[in-house]
Scaffold this motif. Structure first.
Motif, PDB file in Angstrom:
ATOM      1  N   ALA A 145       0.844  -1.201   0.000  1.00 31.93           N
ATOM      2  CA  ALA A 145       0.000   0.000   0.000  1.00 31.93           C
ATOM      3  C   ALA A 145       0.878   1.250   0.000  1.00 31.93           C
ATOM      4  CB  ALA A 145      -0.920   0.000   1.211  1.00 31.93           C
ATOM      5  N   GLY A 146       0.447   2.253  -0.762  1.00 26.96           N
ATOM      6  CA  GLY A 146       1.186   3.504  -0.803  1.00 26.96           C
ATOM      7  C   GLY A 146       1.019   4.297   0.483  1.00 26.96           C
ATOM      8  N   ARG A 147       1.865   5.279   0.657  1.00 30.66           N
ATOM      9  CA  ARG A 147       1.787   6.165   1.825  1.00 30.66           C
ATOM     10  C   ARG A 147       1.898   7.600   1.328  1.00 30.66           C
ATOM     11  NH1 ARG A 147       0.948   3.564   7.027  1.00 30.66           N
ATOM     12  NH2 ARG A 147       1.490   1.385   6.660  1.00 30.66           N
ATOM     13  N   PHE A 148       0.879   8.393   1.638  1.00 30.52           N
ATOM     14  CA  PHE A 148       0.848   9.776   1.140  1.00 30.52           C
ATOM     15  C   PHE A 148       0.172  10.662   2.172  1.00 30.52           C
ATOM     16  CE2 PHE A 148      -1.362  13.077  -1.510  1.00 30.52           C
ATOM     17  CZ  PHE A 148      -0.219  13.750  -1.922  1.00 30.52           C
ATOM     18  N   ILE A 153      -2.620   4.771   0.633  1.00 38.39           N
ATOM     19  CA  ILE A 153      -3.334   5.016  -0.617  1.00 38.39           C
ATOM     20  C   ILE A 153      -3.111   3.851  -1.571  1.00 38.39           C
ATOM     21  CG2 ILE A 153      -3.190   7.530  -0.415  1.00 38.39           C
ATOM     22  CD1 ILE A 153      -0.988   7.403  -2.618  1.00 38.39           C
ATOM     23  N   GLY A 154      -3.996   3.737  -2.535  1.00 37.47           N
ATOM     24  CA  GLY A 154      -3.893   2.721  -3.583  1.00 37.47           C
ATOM     25  C   GLY A 154      -4.510   3.254  -4.857  1.00 37.47           C
ATOM     26  N   THR A 155      -4.605   2.389  -5.852  1.00 39.09           N
ATOM     27  CA  THR A 155      -5.056   2.821  -7.176  1.00 39.09           C
ATOM     28  C   THR A 155      -6.447   3.436  -7.153  1.00 39.09           C
ATOM     29  OG1 THR A 155      -3.840   0.873  -7.944  1.00 39.09           O
ATOM     30  CG2 THR A 155      -5.078   2.113  -9.589  1.00 39.09           C
ATOM     31  N   SER A 156      -7.320   2.957  -6.283  1.00 41.06           N
ATOM     32  CA  SER A 156      -8.676   3.524  -6.228  1.00 41.06           C
ATOM     33  C   SER A 156      -8.656   5.008  -5.877  1.00 41.06           C
ATOM     34  CB  SER A 156      -9.535   2.757  -5.215  1.00 41.06           C
ATOM     35  OG  SER A 156      -9.728   1.415  -5.638  1.00 41.06           O
ATOM     36  N   ASP A 157      -7.608   5.434  -5.171  1.00 39.14           N
ATOM     37  CA  ASP A 157      -7.506   6.848  -4.817  1.00 39.14           C
ATOM     38  C   ASP A 157      -7.217   7.724  -6.028  1.00 39.14           C
ATOM     39  OD1 ASP A 157      -7.721   7.019  -1.797  1.00 39.14           O
ATOM     40  OD2 ASP A 157      -6.175   5.478  -2.011  1.00 39.14           O
ATOM     41  N   ALA A 178       1.932  12.274  -5.187  1.00 33.38           N
ATOM     42  CA  ALA A 178       1.083  11.102  -4.985  1.00 33.38           C
ATOM     43  C   ALA A 178       1.452   9.975  -5.943  1.00 33.38           C
ATOM     44  CB  ALA A 178      -0.385  11.481  -5.159  1.00 33.38           C
ATOM     45  N   GLU A 179       1.872  10.333  -7.163  1.00 38.75           N
ATOM     46  CA  GLU A 179       2.308   9.329  -8.145  1.00 38.75           C
ATOM     47  C   GLU A 179       3.414   8.451  -7.568  1.00 38.75           C
ATOM     48  OE1 GLU A 179       3.684  10.959 -11.812  1.00 38.75           O
ATOM     49  OE2 GLU A 179       1.957  12.284 -12.052  1.00 38.75           O
ATOM     50  N   ALA A 180       4.429   9.108  -7.000  1.00 31.68           N
ATOM     51  CA  ALA A 180       5.576   8.379  -6.465  1.00 31.68           C
ATOM     52  C   ALA A 180       5.206   7.617  -5.203  1.00 31.68           C
ATOM     53  CB  ALA A 180       6.716   9.350  -6.182  1.00 31.68           C
ATOM     54  N   ALA A 183       2.785   3.911  -6.011  1.00 33.81           N
ATOM     55  CA  ALA A 183       3.390   2.688  -6.539  1.00 33.81           C
ATOM     56  C   ALA A 183       4.807   2.560  -5.991  1.00 33.81           C
ATOM     57  CB  ALA A 183       3.377   2.701  -8.062  1.00 33.81           C
ATOM     58  N   ARG A 184       4.912   2.207  -4.713  1.00 34.26           N
ATOM     59  CA  ARG A 184       6.208   2.280  -4.036  1.00 34.26           C
ATOM     60  C   ARG A 184       6.934   0.941  -3.961  1.00 34.26           C
ATOM     61  NH1 ARG A 184       6.329   1.279   1.760  1.00 34.26           N
ATOM     62  NH2 ARG A 184       4.342   0.435   2.471  1.00 34.26           N
ATOM     63  N   SER A 185       6.355  -0.106  -4.524  1.00 32.53           N
ATOM     64  CA  SER A 185       7.061  -1.395  -4.547  1.00 32.53           C
ATOM     65  C   SER A 185       6.679  -2.135  -5.813  1.00 32.53           C
ATOM     66  CB  SER A 185       6.696  -2.246  -3.318  1.00 32.53           C
ATOM     67  OG  SER A 185       5.476  -2.928  -3.512  1.00 32.53           O
ATOM     68  N   GLN A 186       7.388  -3.219  -6.083  1.00 35.57           N
ATOM     69  CA  GLN A 186       7.010  -4.071  -7.198  1.00 35.57           C
ATOM     70  C   GLN A 186       5.634  -4.667  -6.949  1.00 35.57           C
ATOM     71  OE1 GLN A 186      10.425  -6.601  -6.932  1.00 35.57           O
ATOM     72  NE2 GLN A 186       9.487  -8.036  -5.508  1.00 35.57           N
ATOM     73  N   GLY A 187       4.996  -5.125  -8.023  1.00 39.36           N
ATOM     74  CA  GLY A 187       3.691  -5.762  -7.893  1.00 39.36           C
ATOM     75  C   GLY A 187       2.590  -5.025  -8.622  1.00 39.36           C
ATOM     76  N   HIS A 188       1.408  -5.634  -8.640  1.00 42.64           N
ATOM     77  CA  HIS A 188       0.255  -5.010  -9.279  1.00 42.64           C
ATOM     78  C   HIS A 188      -0.549  -4.212  -8.252  1.00 42.64           C
ATOM     79  CE1 HIS A 188      -1.323  -9.258  -8.365  1.00 42.64           C
ATOM     80  NE2 HIS A 188      -2.075  -8.480  -7.611  1.00 42.64           N
TER      81      HIS A 188
END
Length: 566
Positions: A145-148, A153-157, A178-180, A183-188
């Motif tokens: 999960a992203g952190r912002f 945060i995630g793609t739905s955001d 927020a872009e960076a 998507a802070r790790s490998q994976g979908h």
């Protein structure tokens, strides 16, 4: 074994098949009767979700070597959802053909499919099913999960950020940050979008080992699962277990019910119907409604809830969901590890009821897929109740019509657009043929003047698709599509439309006589594709309720090896 049709020959033919393989440093004994396991890899730097698959493939190979097999990796077409134009769905069938013919034409006894991004999973499974040799799936896993700005945060955001940016509530600098952060790790995608829905699909169907759906891509246990898949693939060949022995009607029913409990993507419908068609199982749109109807939403995951797939893994993973659902499932279906679905979840536990609810106290009573019928969609349309606004589930409004995606983009934010929050947004010509490939544009961003009023949802209708990360009261997959003369083509501004989800109805308040009169003026779209793959797609693609596969690919022909002319 199939591979011995190549490597087991004597004389000139055997010489040719083995000699050139030996230039990679393989000793002769590797060709003497070991099960050859093909590793079908969708690695590509143009498919960011799958960019870690070289490393994952090495873990698979270690497992194959350990079990006494001979691993051989091969590439196939990779479909990156965020990069490829006009839409990855246009090329799903092409990728499936690549997979089918790569398997059929090469010296492998079993295959391990490495897939992650949305269309790579269904295309690889469709192709492998058409050949029907022992098959296992390793998914790439969700990103962390992203952190912002102090929150996850995630793609739905993305959809929320897009609205905020459009309305000036978010600066370009914040948008870029927020872009960076997302998507802070490998994976979908980290949410229960289409990629994780597909990973859950293959696990619930029985094509992957337990926990395949939820182990994060960055977690070392993902590599362990890949290693163990390599081990098991060799055993699977020796036992002669092929997809047709696993993908029974009961297995497809399980997948539908598990998807309902997860609040999975509406794209699931198109892909599961296509896979069923390849393996020869009769599956219809109505099955999704009937089987989902008795299943509540158990997973509190975005976009239908608040958590992420990473959290689902920590809470017990898909086995914990399946164990809770067992009273409804076909627990005796066979899976690739040789055990039944019920066996695989017998020891599963729910470690976090905030993420995984119970049947007695579900997260939401509505789940799954609602299949709608009516004069606007004689062959069906779909809606995801868990991601919709309850107050709009029964709604009548006047249509605001956009003839195609370019018309929508040109007018949606026009201050003079005659629209209010009670209207129904209608987007035509984005179906399988009308916008070849059926893009994910169904969850149309609302008009600026409506957003300015604090409104965040309206009824939206199209013959297109929606990202699994999207949400809202969005009617999708209207069939037949407008481009082939479905009634959606004849909707005009001001027509009244009634959406009645409880009664599974979508009705255009226009008489049959009036519709017939409008039909007289219908002209099929001239899309201008007179050559190549897109021309083939337009001529042979089926409608949404049939899975958007090619009409000539239904039903596989098995793993026939025809002798060559060397």
């Amino acid at each position: 074994m199939r591979s011995q049709e190549w490597f087991g020959r004597t004389g000139k033919d055997g010489f040719i098949y083995r000699a050139w393989m030996k230039n990679q440093g393989f000793p002769h004994h590797e060709f003497e009767g070991k099960p050859v396991i093909g590793i079908c890899n969708t690695w590509s730097e143009l498919t960011p979700c799958n960019a870690h698959f070289r490393e994952l493939a090495e873990a698979v190979k270690r497992g194959v070597w350990e079990a006494g097999g001979f691993p051989l990796e091969f590439p196939v077409m990779s479909l990156g959802e965020c990069q490829i134009k006009p839409t990855a769905m246009l090329f799903r069938n092409l990728a499936s053909m690549d997979v089918e013919e790569s398997i059929r034409g090469n010296s492998i006894d079993g295959v391990i499919l490495l897939c992650g991004c949305d269309k790579t999973t269904p295309s690889l499974v469709m192709g492998a099913c058409s050949v029907d040799i022992p098959t296992m799936v390793v998914s790439g896993g969700p990103m962390l999960a992203g952190r912002f700005q102090g929150r996850k945060i995630g793609t739905s955001d993305l959809w929320r950020f897009a609205e905020d940016f459009k309305m000036g509530r978010m600066t370009q600098a914040e948008f870029t940050a927020a872009e960076a952060a997302m998507a802070r790790s490998q994976g979908h995608c980290a949410v229960m979008g289409t990629a994780s829905t597909m990973a859950a699909m293959v696990e619930s169907l029985g094509l992957a080992l337990p926990d395949n759906a939820t182990i994060p891509a960055a977690d070392s246990r993902r590599k362990v699962l890949a290693h163990m898949t390599g081990v098991r693939a060799v055993e699977l060949v020796r036992e002669g277990i092929t997809p047709s022995k696993i993908l029974t009607r009961q297995a497809f029913e399980n997948a539908i019910m598990v998807n309902a409990a997860l609040g999975g993507s509406t794209n699931f419908i198109l892909h599961l119907i296509a896979i069923a068609g390849r393996i020869g199982v009769d599956l219809s749109l109505d099955d999704f409604d009937a089987l989902s109807d008795k299943i509540p939403l158990l997973a509190n995951l975005q976009p239908s809830g608040e958590h992420f797939v990473e959290d689902l893994f920590y809470a017990g993973g898909l086995p914990a969901i399946i164990r809770e659902l067992l009273p409804h499932l076909n627990g005796n279906t066979l899976t690739v590890n040789g055990k039944t679905l019920a066996d695989n979840c017998a020891e599963a536990q729910n470690y976090d009821p905030a993420v995984i609810a119970s049947l007695d106290k579900p997260f939401k009573p509505e789940s799954g897929i609602a299949v709608l019928r009516g004069n606007l969609c004689p062959d069906g349309a779909v809606l995801k109740p868990s991601a919709a606004t309850p107050a709009l589930m029964q709604h009548t409004g006047r249509a605001v019509v956009f003839e195609n995606i370019d018309d929508y983009k040109a007018r949606i934010d026009d201050p003079d657009l005659d629209v209010d929050a009670d209207c129904v947004l209608v987007l035509k010509n984005v179906g399988p043929r009308g916008y070849p490939g059926m893009p994910e544009v169904g969850n149309m961003t609302l008009p600026a003047k409506v957003l300015a009023q604090g409104v965040h949802d309206m009824v939206r209708i199209s013959d297109g698709r929606m990202s699994g990360t999207g949400f809202g009261t969005v009617v999708l997959h209207v069939s037949p599509e407008s481009a082939v003369g479905g009634n959606l083509a004849f909707v005009q501004n001001g027509d009244l439309i009634t959406l009645d989800v409880p009664n599974r109805s979508l009705h255009l308040h226009v008489s049959d006589e009036e519709l017939a009169g409008r039909l007289v003026h219908f002209k099929p779209l001239d899309l201008g594709y007179d050559r190549g793959y897109v021309n083939l797609f337009i001529r042979h693609v089926t409608q949404a309720h049939e899975g958007v596969d090619f009409d000539f690919l239904k039903g596989g022909s098995g793993s026939v090896v025809k002798r060559d002319s060397h």
